[in-house]
Design a protein around this motif. Structure first.
Motif, PDB file in Angstrom:
ATOM      1  N   ASP A   1      -8.545   3.819 -14.341  1.00  0.00           N
ATOM      2  CA  ASP A   1      -7.373   3.017 -13.973  1.00  0.00           C
ATOM      3  C   ASP A   1      -6.320   3.057 -15.067  1.00  0.00           C
ATOM      4  O   ASP A   1      -5.121   3.097 -14.782  1.00  0.00           O
TER       5      ASP A   1
ATOM      6  N   GLU B   1       0.834  -1.200   0.000  1.00  0.00           N
ATOM      7  CA  GLU B   1       0.000   0.000   0.000  1.00  0.00           C
ATOM      8  C   GLU B   1       0.873   1.256   0.000  1.00  0.00           C
ATOM      9  O   GLU B   1       0.599   2.212  -0.721  1.00  0.00           O
TER      10      GLU B   1
ATOM     11  N   GLN C   1       3.976   1.522  -1.139  1.00  0.00           N
ATOM     12  CA  GLN C   1       4.594   1.634  -2.460  1.00  0.00           C
ATOM     13  C   GLN C   1       3.606   2.160  -3.491  1.00  0.00           C
ATOM     14  O   GLN C   1       3.954   3.001  -4.325  1.00  0.00           O
ATOM     15  N   ASN C   2       2.370   1.698  -3.419  1.00  0.00           N
ATOM     16  CA  ASN C   2       1.348   2.173  -4.341  1.00  0.00           C
ATOM     17  C   ASN C   2       1.120   3.675  -4.169  1.00  0.00           C
ATOM     18  O   ASN C   2       1.050   4.420  -5.145  1.00  0.00           O
ATOM     19  N   ARG C   3       1.023   4.123  -2.913  1.00  0.00           N
ATOM     20  CA  ARG C   3       0.835   5.550  -2.650  1.00  0.00           C
ATOM     21  C   ARG C   3       2.013   6.369  -3.174  1.00  0.00           C
ATOM     22  O   ARG C   3       1.828   7.446  -3.739  1.00  0.00           O
TER      23      ARG C   3
END
Length: 181
Positions: free
Chosen positions: A100, A35, A37-39
């Motif tokens: 997306d 999470e 890393q995604n942010r």
């Protein structure tokens, strides 16, 4: 204790509980890291002055639908069958995928920009290590996967991209000042 021995490969229930707790904590930690890393990738993408064109977005949407179709085909289903089951339409799925797709294209552009600015590339050793992992996961030797990779252009390109993305992600992660936990 019998349960712990049979299903947990442990001597007793206490050891089984400790093993289970450790496993669950590892899972939670991994999810939190993903999470984060995604942010960080989203923040990097948002800082880039880039807006993908409609043609790029449409191409990415089509690729996403092709990936979904391939996954469904492995289960003996078609995209149309999936839509019937879910009460959805292909056109609706395309519309939903646009946001997306735009986000993914921006993230990809940020990764490419950082890699270019930082002169990040994949060395032969790094590619070989990544191919070795793929080989092990598929019960093959490194030579077998290299032979396959030589014939299948997309595999090596994908591996190189994966190595570069990993290096960029580590750079972003190491450079980040994390203020929220």
């Amino acid at each position: 204790d019998e349960f712990a021995k049979e299903f947990g490969d442990c001597e007793n229930m206490e050891e089984f509980r400790e093993k289970l707790a450790h496993s669950m904590q590892h899972y939670v930690d991994d999810q939190a890291e993903m999470e984060l890393q995604n942010r960080l990738l989203i923040q990097a993408a948002e800082s880039l002055d880039y807006t993908p064109g409609e043609e790029e977005i449409e191409k990415e949407v089509e690729q996403q639908l092709a990936d979904i179709s391939a996954t469904l085909a492995q289960q003996g289903l078609t995209l149309e069958m999936y839509c019937q089951f879910t009460g959805n339409t292909v056109d609706n799925m395309k519309a939903e995928a646009k946001g997306d797709a735009k986000k993914m294209l921006c993230i990809e552009a940020a990764i490419n920009e950082i890699a270019a600015l930082e002169n990040i590339s994949a060395t032969e050793d790094e590619i070989d290590r990544a191919l070795e992992i793929i080989a092990q996961q598929n019960g093959l030797t490194l030579d077998q996967i290299k032979e396959f990779s030589a014939k299948e252009e997309g595999l090596e390109k994908s591996v190189v991209h994966s190595v570069i993305m990993g290096k960029v992600m580590r750079l972003i992660r190491d450079s980040a000042e994390i203020t929220e936990v």
